[in-house]
Scaffold this motif. Structure first.
Motif, PDB file in Angstrom:
ATOM      1  N   GLU A 107       0.830  -1.205   0.000  1.00  0.00           N
ATOM      2  CA  GLU A 107       0.000   0.000   0.000  1.00  0.00           C
ATOM      3  C   GLU A 107       0.866   1.258   0.000  1.00  0.00           C
ATOM      4  O   GLU A 107       0.608   2.198  -0.752  1.00  0.00           O
ATOM      5  CB  GLU A 107      -0.954   0.018   1.190  1.00  0.00           C
ATOM      6  CG  GLU A 107      -1.849   1.241   1.162  1.00  0.00           C
ATOM      7  CD  GLU A 107      -2.893   1.286   2.261  1.00  0.00           C
ATOM      8  OE1 GLU A 107      -3.467   2.384   2.438  1.00  0.00           O
ATOM      9  OE2 GLU A 107      -3.143   0.268   2.920  1.00  0.00           O
ATOM     10  N   LEU A 108       1.906   1.269   0.833  1.00  0.00           N
ATOM     11  CA  LEU A 108       2.813   2.418   0.839  1.00  0.00           C
ATOM     12  C   LEU A 108       3.446   2.596  -0.534  1.00  0.00           C
ATOM     13  O   LEU A 108       3.537   3.713  -1.048  1.00  0.00           O
ATOM     14  CB  LEU A 108       3.896   2.242   1.905  1.00  0.00           C
ATOM     15  CG  LEU A 108       4.924   3.371   1.966  1.00  0.00           C
ATOM     16  CD1 LEU A 108       4.274   4.691   2.374  1.00  0.00           C
ATOM     17  CD2 LEU A 108       6.061   3.007   2.916  1.00  0.00           C
ATOM     18  N   GLY A 109       3.864   1.492  -1.147  1.00  0.00           N
ATOM     19  CA  GLY A 109       4.484   1.555  -2.471  1.00  0.00           C
ATOM     20  C   GLY A 109       3.549   2.128  -3.522  1.00  0.00           C
ATOM     21  O   GLY A 109       3.956   2.942  -4.359  1.00  0.00           O
ATOM     22  N   ALA A 110       2.293   1.736  -3.473  1.00  0.00           N
ATOM     23  CA  ALA A 110       1.316   2.262  -4.432  1.00  0.00           C
ATOM     24  C   ALA A 110       1.124   3.763  -4.232  1.00  0.00           C
ATOM     25  O   ALA A 110       1.079   4.528  -5.205  1.00  0.00           O
ATOM     26  CB  ALA A 110      -0.013   1.527  -4.290  1.00  0.00           C
ATOM     27  N   ARG A 111       1.024   4.180  -2.983  1.00  0.00           N
ATOM     28  CA  ARG A 111       0.814   5.601  -2.703  1.00  0.00           C
ATOM     29  C   ARG A 111       2.041   6.430  -3.071  1.00  0.00           C
ATOM     30  O   ARG A 111       1.925   7.503  -3.650  1.00  0.00           O
ATOM     31  CB  ARG A 111       0.445   5.798  -1.235  1.00  0.00           C
ATOM     32  CG  ARG A 111      -0.941   5.260  -0.893  1.00  0.00           C
ATOM     33  CD  ARG A 111      -1.224   5.363   0.609  1.00  0.00           C
ATOM     34  NE  ARG A 111      -2.534   4.862   0.947  1.00  0.00           N
ATOM     35  CZ  ARG A 111      -3.654   5.570   0.876  1.00  0.00           C
ATOM     36  NH1 ARG A 111      -3.612   6.832   0.473  1.00  0.00           N
ATOM     37  NH2 ARG A 111      -4.808   5.033   1.219  1.00  0.00           N
ATOM     38  N   MET A 112       3.212   5.931  -2.742  1.00  0.00           N
ATOM     39  CA  MET A 112       4.431   6.666  -3.077  1.00  0.00           C
ATOM     40  C   MET A 112       4.700   6.646  -4.574  1.00  0.00           C
ATOM     41  O   MET A 112       5.187   7.627  -5.133  1.00  0.00           O
ATOM     42  CB  MET A 112       5.615   6.102  -2.305  1.00  0.00           C
ATOM     43  CG  MET A 112       5.570   6.445  -0.829  1.00  0.00           C
ATOM     44  SD  MET A 112       7.019   5.864   0.048  1.00  0.00           S
ATOM     45  CE  MET A 112       8.310   6.866  -0.714  1.00  0.00           C
ATOM     46  N   GLY A 113       4.378   5.541  -5.229  1.00  0.00           N
ATOM     47  CA  GLY A 113       4.564   5.466  -6.670  1.00  0.00           C
ATOM     48  C   GLY A 113       3.718   6.500  -7.394  1.00  0.00           C
ATOM     49  O   GLY A 113       4.163   7.108  -8.377  1.00  0.00           O
ATOM     50  N   ALA A 114       2.512   6.719  -6.894  1.00  0.00           N
ATOM     51  CA  ALA A 114       1.642   7.734  -7.495  1.00  0.00           C
ATOM     52  C   ALA A 114       2.268   9.122  -7.358  1.00  0.00           C
ATOM     53  O   ALA A 114       2.193   9.933  -8.288  1.00  0.00           O
ATOM     54  CB  ALA A 114       0.262   7.702  -6.840  1.00  0.00           C
ATOM     55  N   LEU A 115       2.899   9.387  -6.237  1.00  0.00           N
ATOM     56  CA  LEU A 115       3.559  10.680  -6.047  1.00  0.00           C
ATOM     57  C   LEU A 115       4.813  10.800  -6.909  1.00  0.00           C
ATOM     58  O   LEU A 115       5.058  11.837  -7.521  1.00  0.00           O
ATOM     59  CB  LEU A 115       3.934  10.881  -4.573  1.00  0.00           C
ATOM     60  CG  LEU A 115       2.780  11.227  -3.661  1.00  0.00           C
ATOM     61  CD1 LEU A 115       3.145  10.975  -2.211  1.00  0.00           C
ATOM     62  CD2 LEU A 115       2.367  12.676  -3.870  1.00  0.00           C
ATOM     63  N   ALA A 116       5.603   9.736  -6.933  1.00  0.00           N
ATOM     64  CA  ALA A 116       6.855   9.762  -7.681  1.00  0.00           C
ATOM     65  C   ALA A 116       6.639   9.971  -9.176  1.00  0.00           C
ATOM     66  O   ALA A 116       7.511  10.484  -9.868  1.00  0.00           O
ATOM     67  CB  ALA A 116       7.634   8.468  -7.451  1.00  0.00           C
ATOM     68  N   SER A 117       5.458   9.610  -9.668  1.00  0.00           N
ATOM     69  CA  SER A 117       5.174   9.763 -11.098  1.00  0.00           C
ATOM     70  C   SER A 117       4.273  10.959 -11.390  1.00  0.00           C
ATOM     71  O   SER A 117       3.876  11.150 -12.540  1.00  0.00           O
ATOM     72  CB  SER A 117       4.550   8.477 -11.644  1.00  0.00           C
ATOM     73  OG  SER A 117       3.333   8.211 -10.985  1.00  0.00           O
ATOM     74  N   ASP A 118       3.987  11.774 -10.390  1.00  0.00           N
ATOM     75  CA  ASP A 118       3.120  12.939 -10.566  1.00  0.00           C
ATOM     76  C   ASP A 118       3.775  14.164  -9.935  1.00  0.00           C
ATOM     77  O   ASP A 118       3.535  14.472  -8.759  1.00  0.00           O
ATOM     78  CB  ASP A 118       1.752  12.674  -9.935  1.00  0.00           C
ATOM     79  CG  ASP A 118       0.743  13.774 -10.216  1.00  0.00           C
ATOM     80  OD1 ASP A 118       1.142  14.892 -10.608  1.00  0.00           O
ATOM     81  OD2 ASP A 118      -0.460  13.525 -10.019  1.00  0.00           O
TER      82      ASP A 118
END
Length: 112
Positions: A81-92
């Motif tokens: 879950e943390l990875g999904a949330r951080m991945g969204a930030l890292a790509s936006d």
């Protein structure tokens, strides 16, 4: 989850990893006066848990370095879950800009 990756380091033990300096948000992070290193991304992770996903609090640890963000533990679902949330930030980049700006206005200090 991209650009983060989740690896099983030993049976039942996991690490969520991000190579610092490899995200679409790096330029924005630098514009905001920060170094997009592992310590900065730990700050992002802590903000995400604090503000967006408090149910994740205490379910993993952090062990960043200059060139890499790392969260680790035995709770694979929490790290995913943390990875999904951080991945969204890292790509936006714009979402990252909004989060960092709001955090700093609220007094949060990034350790980068």
């Amino acid at each position: 989850m991209h650009p983060l990756k989740l690896v099983e380091t030993a049976p039942g033990k996991y690490s969520l990893l991000l190579n610092a300096g490899s995200t679409e948000a790096d330029e924005v992070i630098e514009e905001l006066g920060h170094e997009p290193n592992g310590y900065f991304w730990e700050g992002i992770a802590r903000l995400v848990v604090q503000d967006e996903a408090p149910a994740l609090a205490g379910r993993f640890g952090y062990d960043p370095e200059g060139g890499m963000f790392c969260a680790y533990g035995t709770d694979r679902a929490a790290l995913e879950e943390l990875g999904a949330r951080m991945g969204a930030l890292a790509s936006d980049p714009e979402r990252t800009r909004e989060l960092v700006t709001a955090a700093e206005e609220a007094g949060f200090e990034f350790d980068d």
